[in-house]
Scaffold this active site. Structure first.
Site, PDB file in Angstrom:
ATOM      1  N   CYS A   1      42.912  41.776  43.865  1.00  0.00           N
ATOM      2  CA  CYS A   1      43.418  40.787  43.597  1.00  0.00           C
ATOM      3  C   CYS A   1      44.167  41.087  42.247  1.00  0.00           C
ATOM      4  O   CYS A   1      45.126  41.748  42.569  1.00  0.00           O
ATOM      5  CB  CYS A   1      42.293  39.685  43.393  1.00  0.00           C
ATOM      6  SG  CYS A   1      40.971  40.129  42.170  1.00  0.00           S
ATOM      7  N   SER A   2      44.261  40.151  41.169  1.00  0.00           N
ATOM      8  CA  SER A   2      44.756  40.528  40.136  1.00  0.00           C
ATOM      9  C   SER A   2      44.499  41.487  39.446  1.00  0.00           C
ATOM     10  O   SER A   2      44.889  42.672  39.338  1.00  0.00           O
ATOM     11  CB  SER A   2      45.071  39.445  39.270  1.00  0.00           C
ATOM     12  OG  SER A   2      45.828  38.174  40.007  1.00  0.00           O
TER      13      SER A   2
ATOM     14  N   GLY B   1      41.224  42.750  39.811  1.00  0.00           N
ATOM     15  CA  GLY B   1      40.078  43.342  40.826  1.00  0.00           C
ATOM     16  C   GLY B   1      38.690  43.301  40.439  1.00  0.00           C
ATOM     17  O   GLY B   1      37.987  44.074  40.705  1.00  0.00           O
TER      18      GLY B   1
ATOM     19  N   ARG C   1      33.609  35.257  31.542  1.00  0.00           N
ATOM     20  CA  ARG C   1      33.322  34.248  32.603  1.00  0.00           C
ATOM     21  C   ARG C   1      32.215  33.189  32.195  1.00  0.00           C
ATOM     22  O   ARG C   1      32.427  31.813  32.677  1.00  0.00           O
ATOM     23  CB  ARG C   1      33.228  34.714  33.914  1.00  0.00           C
ATOM     24  CG  ARG C   1      34.278  35.713  34.443  1.00  0.00           C
ATOM     25  CD  ARG C   1      35.549  34.780  34.796  1.00  0.00           C
ATOM     26  NE  ARG C   1      36.648  35.722  35.147  1.00  0.00           N
ATOM     27  CZ  ARG C   1      37.763  36.006  34.442  1.00  0.00           C
ATOM     28  NH1 ARG C   1      37.565  35.379  32.897  1.00  0.00           N
ATOM     29  NH2 ARG C   1      38.460  36.725  34.984  1.00  0.00           N
TER      30      ARG C   1
END
Length: 720
Positions: free
Chosen positions: A472-473, A475, A518
């Site tokens: 993805c961006s 990873g 996160r």
């Protein structure tokens, strides 16, 4: 006037006594917990009309710090017993408010009202704490606090007798619920093992340095052991281990110390080391292409990375193209040698049934030797080119095809989670529009997108025997989710309890999913004090909670294929934010091993889950071991995705499930009769241990040495 003056004097004296009684010495978190816990117990006792002799004025509500894992479990059980005993409803209820089921009512339809109620919110799971003013029905104004949780946005509201008490408790919670990234030693995960850690410190006579000699908890994922298991008995094996190039995380700080790549590029070669360094430099955050799963019979395999630094100029990197070409050629060579071991491809009609489409996976380009799956929407990948990143140009990577999977980013996931949680926690949600309201939040849509990508990755690997590259961006979010789910479909070992723990440690922990960033461990939003840490709110997102929701969808559909059950996922989801264990702390393997010493200084959530028999799949849908791939028709999977009500509506005010799960169901069932014996057994050990509660927690220090059984640390100081 005289009586009024006397009354005010008496009240002032009582207030002073109360303040002295609850005075916090040295602002230690254990004492903060005792204060809040005792106040909460007395409030619960008053509301539920529990006799005072049951509550007791001298019963210690917080046990001493454990000296071993067994004591950790025992203390947890005692605290749970006390909570159960002290919150049991009294049977002398008024008949007008009785919750007894009428005799003419079907018991399967009568709302389940548990006789025990437990309100708990670990300090680390608090998102923010706000001062508030309440107005009662008698127009009385009360000062209080509102605690917002990180999981589903649940709230706990408290009132206090005075504004001064509100300020004191608010300041205390702000200090110890949000210690900040540099003060993680105040989290319960470190406090629970502090005495063992401190007693194991030895001094080097030559250098004067102190080191922790406590043996670390064994890893569930060991790179060498796991990759050798994956390689099986392939001779020659197309893949090889890289054990030295990232041993001290100098190649990629967010990658594991053990990597795997094509055997045509051996690690001992200087040329290979040059290629790997150039590949890392061309990928975002130095996250080069690395093997994460091998079929063990041929070249079918799963790889992961981050986005390339292509930019608006369309930059190329010869080393990255060379490395991917070696992966494709090694896989093709292994496939050609093992044609007899390859599974029989389904017919066109069966593939149409599997995919639910007429054009997917049927006409495969014979020249395709490697499949690249970009988790992002095409528009997002193109927009990243303005920042110097982007996606692979397949004209430069011979034999590759590129596909975009349209999985939303962390910001969309956070917004969907908040909207979904708001509906689950609101008492005014329109039940007639429940399904449409949940669908409108896009939470289930995001889960379907993730599962579609994971299923397709498994399909290309198992049916077409191709190496598949995911990124993805950076990873470490969408890539980790899709990789783990695809491996759950492909490898039956990961559907066991030991295998699932290994899988999470491999693709989430070792490959650098940023749990701290996160989940904002030790940090809150809107903190009013400098010590709160002030996390970057834009980077907070429930990525791991979303992953557990995805796993739940598969377990719900095929429960007999898994050794663990939904309770396992529920308990694990509770400890994503609780910081009770150190397993899910920090952002990278390097931080856990070299900086924080997680395996030495904290307990493991896997040990806790394995000690709970209720997390094992038994009963009607008991586990049936299998060595086959779990690749169901894609429409069957996507059309059965629904809201995980036991998780997301657990704290909601409305009955959403027929058999609702409460927080009490997440602790092992115990008889309340054991409370007295448990308290008598530990009372003598509790009081002396609490006298030493003012000892400061261990200090977080940086280390540059390789992971070992000893971790250097500085001596804790009074300032720390």
């Amino acid at each position: 006037r005289q009586q009024k003056t006397t009354s005010e004097t008496r009240q002032a004296r009582q207030d002073k006594t109360r303040r002295e009684r609850f005075k916090i010495q040295d602002h230690h978190p254990i004492q903060i917990g005792m204060l809040l816990f005792n106040v909460g117990i007395r409030l619960a006792a008053a509301i539920l009309q529990v006799p005072t002799d049951v509550v007791g004025s001298n019963i210690p509500m917080v046990s001493p710090l454990p000296k071993s894992w067994q004591e950790f479990q025992r203390r947890q059980e005692i605290d749970e017993l006390l909570l159960l005993a002290l919150t049991t409803n009294n049977n002398n209820n008024n008949s007008s408010t009785s919750t007894a089921m009428p005799s003419d009512w079907d018991e399967d339809c009568w709302p389940q009202m548990p006789e025990a109620c437990m309100l708990q919110m670990p300090l680390a799971s608090m998102d923010r704490v706000e001062k508030s003013i309440y107005t009662t029905s008698q127009n009385t104004t009360l000062m209080g606090l509102v605690m917002y949780g990180k999981d589903n946005g649940r709230q706990l509201k408290f009132t206090t007798p005075s504004y001064a008490d509100t300020l004191r408790v608010h300041e205390s919670i702000q200090t110890y619920a949000f210690p900040g990234r540099r003060n993680l030693g105040y989290l319960f995960a470190f406090e629970s093992k502090r005495s063992n850690v401190m007693s194991s410190i030895v001094v080097d006579n030559s250098s004067g340095k102190k080191a922790i000699t406590l043996p670390p908890i064994p890893r569930r994922f060991d790179g060498v052991t796991e990759f050798i298991r994956q390689f099986g008995n392939m001779q020659p094996c197309p893949w090889t281990l890289y054990t030295q190039i990232n041993a001290t995380y100098q190649l990629s700080m967010s990658y594991p110390s053990i990597l795997a790549g094509p055997s045509s590029l051996p690690e001992a070669s200087q040329e290979t080391q040059r290629v790997l360094r150039q590949c890392a430099a061309f990928r975002s955050e130095q996250r080069l292409v690395a093997l994460t799963w091998s079929s063990g019979v041929d070249g079918a395999s799963l790889w992961r990375a981050s986005q390339p630094k292509v930019g608006l100029q369309g930059n190329r990197n010869a080393a990255d193209e060379f490395y991917l070409r070696h992966i494709a050629e090694s896989a093709a060579s292994s496939n050609s040698l093992r044609l007899d071991a390859r599974t029989h491809k389904p017919s066109r009609a069966y593939i149409q049934k599997l995919t639910g489409q007429t054009d997917m996976g049927i006409a495969v380009d014979p020249g395709t030797t490697l499949k690249i799956m970009d988790m992002r929407p095409r528009a997002s990948a193109m927009a990243n080119r303005t920042s110097g990143y982007g996606y692979e140009n397949t004209s430069h990577y011979v034999g590759t095809t590129l596909q975009f999977c349209n999985i939303a980013n962390i910001h969309s996931v956070r917004d969907a989670y908040q909207k979904m949680s708001a509906h689950c926690m609101s008492p005014t949600t329109q039940d007639q529009n429940w399904n449409s309201l949940i669908e409108d939040t896009k939470w289930l849509h995001h889960i379907r997108q993730i599962w579609a990508a994971a299923w397709e990755a498994a399909f290309w690997i198992h049916v077409h025997r191709l190496p598949v590259l995911l990124h993805c961006s950076h990873g470490w979010d969408r890539t980790s989710q899709v990789a783990v789910l695809a491996e759950l479909l492909l490898d039956p070992y990961y559907r066991t309890t030991a295998g699932f723990a290994c899988l999470i440690e491999k693709d989430f922990l070792s490959f650098g999913h940023p749990f701290h960033t996160r989940c904002a461990h030790g940090e809150g939003r809107g903190g009013e004090t400098p010590s709160s840490g002030g996390s970057d709110e834009g980077q907070i997102s429930p990525i791991f909670m979303q992953f557990l929701d995805c796993v739940y969808q598969l377990i719900k559909l095929y429960p007999e294929k898994f050794e663990f059950n939904e309770t396992y996922l529920l308990v694990l989801s509770e400890h994503v934010y609780s910081c009770r264990f150190g397993t899910l702390l920090c952002d990278t393997e390097r931080e856990r091993e070299l900086v924080a010493g997680i395996r030495q200084r904290t307990h493991s959530v896997w040990d806790y889950l394995e000690s709970r028999p209720d997390c094992v799949n038994r009963g009607v849908d008991s586990y049936k071991p299998s060595d086959k791939v779990l690749l169901m028709p894609l429409p069957t999977l996507l059309r059965n995705i629904s809201l995980w009500t036991d998780r997301h509506a657990m704290y909601g005010p409305k009955a959403t499930s027929r058999f609702p799960i409460s927080p009490l169901d997440l602790v092992p069932a115990k008889g309340v009769a054991a409370v007295a014996a448990a308290v008598d057994e530990t009372t003598s050990a509790v009081t002396p241990a609490m006298e030493d509660a003012s000892t400061p927690p261990p200090v977080e220090t940086e280390s540059s040495s390789t992971p070992s059984t000893t971790t250097t640390t500085e001596e804790p100081t009074a300032e720390a």
